[in-house]
Design an enzyme around this catalytic site. Structure first.
Site, PDB file in Angstrom:
ATOM      1  CB  CYS A   1      13.078   9.179   7.955  1.00  0.00           C
ATOM      2  SG  CYS A   1      14.203   8.148   7.032  1.00  0.00           S
TER       3      CYS A   1
ATOM      4  CD  GLU B   1      13.312   1.264   9.472  1.00  0.00           C
ATOM      5  OE1 GLU B   1      13.755   2.326   9.954  1.00  0.00           O
ATOM      6  OE2 GLU B   1      13.928   0.188   9.522  1.00  0.00           O
TER       7      GLU B   1
ATOM      8  CE  LYS C   1      -1.937   3.006   1.843  1.00  0.00           C
ATOM      9  NZ  LYS C   1      -1.768   4.423   1.415  1.00  0.00           N
TER      10      LYS C   1
ATOM     11  CD  GLU D   1       9.834  13.371  11.038  1.00  0.00           C
ATOM     12  OE1 GLU D   1       8.662  12.981  11.172  1.00  0.00           O
ATOM     13  OE2 GLU D   1      10.725  12.698  10.501  1.00  0.00           O
TER      14      GLU D   1
HETATM   15  P1  NAD Z   1       2.308   8.761   7.104  1.00  0.00           P
HETATM   16  O1  NAD Z   1       2.505   8.093   8.421  1.00  0.00           O
HETATM   17  O2  NAD Z   1       1.309   9.830   6.970  1.00  0.00           O
HETATM   18  O3  NAD Z   1       1.919   7.670   5.986  1.00  0.00           O
HETATM   19  C1  NAD Z   1       2.710   6.533   5.757  1.00  0.00           C
HETATM   20  C2  NAD Z   1       1.837   5.469   5.101  1.00  0.00           C
HETATM   21  O4  NAD Z   1       0.851   5.046   6.023  1.00  0.00           O
HETATM   22  C3  NAD Z   1       1.093   5.952   3.865  1.00  0.00           C
HETATM   23  O5  NAD Z   1       1.051   4.914   2.906  1.00  0.00           O
HETATM   24  C4  NAD Z   1      -0.301   6.223   4.404  1.00  0.00           C
HETATM   25  O6  NAD Z   1      -1.300   6.147   3.417  1.00  0.00           O
HETATM   26  C5  NAD Z   1      -0.422   5.106   5.416  1.00  0.00           C
HETATM   27  N1  NAD Z   1      -1.400   5.335   6.486  1.00  0.00           N
HETATM   28  C6  NAD Z   1      -1.882   6.510   6.961  1.00  0.00           C
HETATM   29  N2  NAD Z   1      -2.765   6.283   7.966  1.00  0.00           N
HETATM   30  C7  NAD Z   1      -2.837   4.943   8.135  1.00  0.00           C
HETATM   31  C8  NAD Z   1      -3.539   4.089   9.027  1.00  0.00           C
HETATM   32  N3  NAD Z   1      -4.375   4.568   9.946  1.00  0.00           N
HETATM   33  N4  NAD Z   1      -3.333   2.758   8.938  1.00  0.00           N
HETATM   34  C9  NAD Z   1      -2.475   2.251   8.030  1.00  0.00           C
HETATM   35  N5  NAD Z   1      -1.791   3.011   7.132  1.00  0.00           N
HETATM   36  C10 NAD Z   1      -1.960   4.343   7.202  1.00  0.00           C
HETATM   37  O7  NAD Z   1       3.765   9.235   6.681  1.00  0.00           O
HETATM   38  P2  NAD Z   1       4.164  10.117   5.410  1.00  0.00           P
HETATM   39  O8  NAD Z   1       3.707  11.513   5.670  1.00  0.00           O
HETATM   40  O9  NAD Z   1       3.752   9.419   4.168  1.00  0.00           O
HETATM   41  O10 NAD Z   1       5.765  10.046   5.471  1.00  0.00           O
HETATM   42  C11 NAD Z   1       6.528  10.893   6.245  1.00  0.00           C
HETATM   43  C12 NAD Z   1       6.954  10.211   7.540  1.00  0.00           C
HETATM   44  O11 NAD Z   1       7.654   9.007   7.257  1.00  0.00           O
HETATM   45  C13 NAD Z   1       7.915  11.066   8.354  1.00  0.00           C
HETATM   46  O12 NAD Z   1       7.563  11.022   9.716  1.00  0.00           O
HETATM   47  C14 NAD Z   1       9.254  10.379   8.135  1.00  0.00           C
HETATM   48  O13 NAD Z   1      10.208  10.607   9.132  1.00  0.00           O
HETATM   49  C15 NAD Z   1       8.863   8.953   8.012  1.00  0.00           C
HETATM   50  N6  NAD Z   1       9.887   8.203   7.294  1.00  0.00           N
HETATM   51  C16 NAD Z   1      10.663   7.283   7.983  1.00  0.00           C
HETATM   52  C17 NAD Z   1      11.674   6.597   7.330  1.00  0.00           C
HETATM   53  C18 NAD Z   1      12.549   5.587   8.057  1.00  0.00           C
HETATM   54  O14 NAD Z   1      13.176   4.768   7.390  1.00  0.00           O
HETATM   55  N7  NAD Z   1      12.617   5.605   9.379  1.00  0.00           N
HETATM   56  C19 NAD Z   1      11.895   6.838   5.980  1.00  0.00           C
HETATM   57  C20 NAD Z   1      11.094   7.780   5.312  1.00  0.00           C
HETATM   58  C21 NAD Z   1      10.096   8.439   5.976  1.00  0.00           C
END
Ligand code: NAD
Length: 488
Positions: free
Chosen positions: A283, A249, A174, A381
């Site tokens: 991230c 992550e 997804k 963040e």
């Molecule tokens: P997000 O948490 O909004 O979304 C991530 C994914 O989760 C998306 O596919 C989204 O559609 C899905 N999602 C949203 N709500 C959900 C739910 N209730 N249940 C299941 N899935 C759901 O994150 P984002 O805004 O897409 O990405 C940015 C974040 O990701 C930042 O906090 C960043 O630090 C983190 N990030 C971490 C890493 C790492 O390796 N640690 C790498 C890249 C980004």
């Protein structure tokens, strides 16, 4: 407008409901691609297809055969890298020069893990009881639900897929609702590489519906999630309810610690790379600069000078150094941080405003000084190009400040003193520390966070095992019966 279907069981299909949505190019602000708005029904079909592949042709393959398929896939990805980079730039607004490099690196991950597939050995354990042969096997954990963010869709997916496929798992993916296109296009390459249908399935849709349906599906054996800490907690709770295995992550607020003996030009360059590359939407962003008070003024002047020359603009232009913020929601979040930094009394050393002449979702690289740990821009963040600068008087204070965060994803130490470099690296509480460098990753190096930055590691030699269950097998060697009322 371009359209992409879902991929379920090797078949390109619309969402069961027929619903679609449009994804916006953040540079133009215009919708550019239409994708299915999949729901719980599509997730269920995809999980069933992944299970059928696991119990069918994919599960029958030898580990060596899986490795060969991964190797073939790496070659196809190499051929398609520029197309994939273009899709990621259109959907996410990141620089073509960065995404070309990321896409060119993907084959290395599949090759690294292709080689691991048939080296996943169990062990024979010397028995402490007479007449037993005891051995272990690493069996695929099963169907994996991969939920990915928008900032580096295919790279972060690859960190899950390459190791998981080497281990023999199947996947339902997804992708982020903001960046669905590249993952839908990418999934089509598996058929050409020779993977059986159903090994890799993709369902696009909204997080709280489609993502939540995947996280809570009882037919999923492991969730591999990358995203925000807030969502990660929800996903973790949903997964735990059906005892689904989990890696998370999550976010970060990583510190770059600069000592007075550091090469300040190199440190300034590392700080720029850490927080302004990818418009800070990474991230591992080194978003907190902790600098010794004796060199703070000189270092901040260097960073401000470089920040003021950063070329902001069209992500496709090779001269551009910072593209737009990736979507409107994130843009509003970054603007709110500018406002709260002002309201909290931070000094704006540079930026903290939109790039008015470009319109759209563009902001200036931003440097905030005279900040305190409780200010919102320091504690949270931002996931945007915002650097906060704090000063320290000695090493102990530097380490305490660096560790004074709920996050623990990454960090750096800038010094020429080899003793201090390793000492401080050892004392920082984060999953990755760079010494005199920043923002380097590799298939062979574990990546992941401590504290609120997540659970588990991706990449590196142990990553394949995280997609397996270890089974211990005891073989009785004599054929005799034993006392049934004692623990053997
Ligand atoms: P997000 O948490 O909004 O979304 C991530 C994914 O989760 C998306 O596919 C989204 O559609 C899905 N999602 C949203 N709500 C959900 C739910 N209730 N249940 C299941 N899935 C759901 O994150 P984002 O805004 O897409 O990405 C940015 C974040 O990701 C930042 O906090 C960043 O630090 C983190 N990030 C971490 C890493 C790492 O390796 N640690 C790498 C890249 C980004």
């Amino acid at each position: 407008m371009r359209t992409f279907p879902l991929l379920i069981g090797g078949v390109a299909v619309p969402a069961a409901s027929g619903a679609t949505y449009e994804s916006v190019d953040p540079f133009t602000g215009q919708a550019w691609v239409q994708v299915p708005d999949g729901g719980a029904v599509d997730i269920d079909r995809a999980v069933r297809a992944a299970r059928a592949a696991l119990n069918g042709p994919w599960g029958q393959l030898t580990a060596t055969a899986r490795g060969k398929l991964l190797w073939r896939l790496s070659e196809i990805i190499g051929r398609e890298a520029e197309n994939l980079a273009d899709l990621e730039v259109r959907d996410g607004g990141k620089l073509l020069r960065e995404m070309s490099g990321q896409m060119a690196s993907l084959p290395d991950y599949y090759r690294y893990f292709a080689g691991m597939a048939d080296k996943l050995e169990g062990s024979v354990i010397p028995s402490d009881k007479p007449n037993f042969l005891i051995y272990t096997k690493h069996e695929p954990v099963g169907v994996v639900g991969a939920i990915t963010p928008w900032n580096s869709p295919l790279l972060l997916l690859t960190w899950k897929l390459a190791a998981g496929l080497a281990a023999g798992c199947t996947f339902v993916i997804k992708p982020s609702d903001h960046t669905p296109a590249s993952t839908l296009a990418f999934a089509r390459l598996f058929e050409e590489a020779g993977f059986p249908p159903g090994v890799v399935n993709v369902v696009t849709g909204w997080g709280p519906e489609t993502g939540a349906a995947l996280a809570a599906h009882p037919g999923v054996d492991k969730i591999a999630f990358t995203g925000s800490t807030e969502t990660g907690i929800k996903v973790g709770q949903a997964a735990l309810a059906s005892m689904t295995r989990l890696t998370l992550e999550l976010g970060g607020k990583s510190a770059q610690v600069v000592f007075p003996d550091a090469d300040l030009d190199a440190a300034a360059n590392g700080v720029i790379a850490g927080v302004f590359a990818a418009t800070g939407q990474t991230c591992l962003a080194g978003s907190r600069l902790l600098v010794h008070e004796s060199v703070a003024e000189e270092l901040v002047a260097k960073i401000v000078a470089r920040a003021s020359t950063i070329v902001v603009g069209d992500p496709h232009d090779p001269a551009t150094e910072m593209g737009p913020v990736s979507n409107e929601q994130q843009y509003q979040k970054v603007l709110s941080h500018f406002a709260s930094a002002r309201a909290d009394g931070a000094t704006i050393a540079y930026g903290a405003e939109p790039v008015a002449e470009l319109g759209g979702f563009f902001v200036k690289p931003t440097i905030l000084t005279d900040v305190t740990p409780e200010m919102r821009a320091v504690a949270e963040e931002v996931f945007g190009p915002v650097l906060v600068v704090l000063t320290f008087a000695d090493e102990d204070e530097a380490v305490a400040m660096a560790n004074g965060t709920e996050f623990g994803l990454a960090g750096s130490v800038w010094t020429k003193d080899v003793h201090r470099a390793h000492r401080v690296a050892g004392n920082l509480r984060a999953g990755t520390i760079w010494i005199n460098s920043y923002r380097a990753v590799s298939p062979s190096v574990p990546f992941g966070g401590m504290g609120s930055s997540g659970i588990g590691r991706e990449n590196g030699i142990d990553a394949v095992k995280d997609f397996t269950e270890t089974k211990a097998i005891w073989v009785e060697l004599t054929g005799d019966t034993r006392d049934p009322f004692t623990l053997g």
